[in-house]
Design a protein around this motif. Structure first.
Motif, PDB file in Angstrom:
ATOM      1  N   THR A  99     -41.572 -16.953 -10.314  1.00 27.19           N
ATOM      2  CA  THR A  99     -41.491 -18.376  -9.985  1.00 27.19           C
ATOM      3  C   THR A  99     -42.797 -18.950  -9.435  1.00 27.19           C
ATOM      4  O   THR A  99     -43.154 -20.070  -9.798  1.00 27.19           O
ATOM      5  CB  THR A  99     -40.303 -18.643  -9.046  1.00 27.19           C
ATOM      6  OG1 THR A  99     -39.095 -18.333  -9.764  1.00 27.19           O
ATOM      7  CG2 THR A  99     -40.240 -20.092  -8.611  1.00 27.19           C
ATOM      8  N   PRO A 100     -43.540 -18.247  -8.586  1.00 27.76           N
ATOM      9  CA  PRO A 100     -44.824 -18.833  -8.153  1.00 27.76           C
ATOM     10  C   PRO A 100     -45.760 -19.128  -9.339  1.00 27.76           C
ATOM     11  O   PRO A 100     -46.378 -20.195  -9.387  1.00 27.76           O
ATOM     12  CB  PRO A 100     -45.418 -17.765  -7.228  1.00 27.76           C
ATOM     13  CG  PRO A 100     -44.230 -17.031  -6.707  1.00 27.76           C
ATOM     14  CD  PRO A 100     -43.249 -17.014  -7.847  1.00 27.76           C
ATOM     15  N   LEU A 103     -44.543 -22.269 -11.080  1.00 26.26           N
ATOM     16  CA  LEU A 103     -44.898 -23.507 -10.377  1.00 26.26           C
ATOM     17  C   LEU A 103     -46.372 -23.857 -10.555  1.00 26.26           C
ATOM     18  O   LEU A 103     -46.722 -25.023 -10.770  1.00 26.26           O
ATOM     19  CB  LEU A 103     -44.541 -23.387  -8.892  1.00 26.26           C
ATOM     20  CG  LEU A 103     -43.046 -23.234  -8.602  1.00 26.26           C
ATOM     21  CD1 LEU A 103     -42.815 -23.016  -7.113  1.00 26.26           C
ATOM     22  CD2 LEU A 103     -42.263 -24.432  -9.106  1.00 26.26           C
ATOM     23  N   ILE A 104     -47.229 -22.847 -10.489  1.00 22.32           N
ATOM     24  CA  ILE A 104     -48.670 -23.088 -10.680  1.00 22.32           C
ATOM     25  C   ILE A 104     -48.945 -23.547 -12.110  1.00 22.32           C
ATOM     26  O   ILE A 104     -49.661 -24.532 -12.330  1.00 22.32           O
ATOM     27  CB  ILE A 104     -49.484 -21.827 -10.324  1.00 22.32           C
ATOM     28  CG1 ILE A 104     -49.415 -21.576  -8.825  1.00 22.32           C
ATOM     29  CG2 ILE A 104     -50.935 -21.956 -10.794  1.00 22.32           C
ATOM     30  CD1 ILE A 104     -49.931 -20.215  -8.401  1.00 22.32           C
TER      31      ILE A 104
END
Length: 167
Positions: A99-100, A103-104
């Motif tokens: 998920t990180p 998002l990026i």
């Protein structure tokens, strides 16, 4: 059964993301039925995978956290409701590890998309498309962020293919 899941889950996920991007580009909407399709695919993948309650709980927590943060952005008018739901169900699919990156990549893709739309709209692309593609219509106050979310989701899944296995 596990072999069919290895093929079914990524195909289900990528198809849903592609349809979301196309719908957002053409109609500036991501249908709830498509969100339910992606949610059903995640549930099916979780059902067919070996039991992993901790992983399922972590995925659910990430999806709910993204939904909560997205609803705050929606309440301020900074993000569309379909985009919020698409991002949340995508985070549920990909889990906490991917998920990180999602998002990026979404933020970067959204920036590139916005610049491309500004250029296309200023060059009159909406007139060329006969106003059939909602994303090319003026005014510039709306960006079909579902395109960036879907592109980032597919990229994140390709970078971390194990994220789509729910076990």
């Amino acid at each position: 059964m596990q072999d069919s899941l290895l093929i079914l889950a990524p195909a289900w996920f990528i198809a849903g993301q592609g349809i979301a991007a196309a719908n957002d580009a053409v109609r500036m909407r991501i249908p709830n039925a498509l969100i339910l399709y992606l949610l059903a695919g995640a549930a099916l993948a979780a059902t067919l995978s070996p039991p992993g309650w901790l992983d399922l709980a972590a995925r659910t927590a990430v999806g709910l956290a993204i939904l909560g943060g997205g609803l705050a952005l929606f309440a301020r008018g900074w993000m569309g409701g379909g985009d919020v739901k698409l991002l949340a169900v995508t985070a549920l699919w990909l889990g906490p590890a991917a998920t990180p990156g999602l998002l990026i990549l979404t933020a970067l893709g959204g920036g590139v998309l916005t610049l491309a739309l500004v250029a296309a709209r200023s060059l009159g692309a909406g007139r060329l498309a006969g106003h059939r593609i909602a994303a090319l219509r003026d005014p510039m106050d709306r960006v079909p962020y579902g395109i960036a979310i879907a592109a980032a989701a597919i990229a994140a899944a390709l970078l971390r293919p194990e994220a789509l296995s729910m076990g």
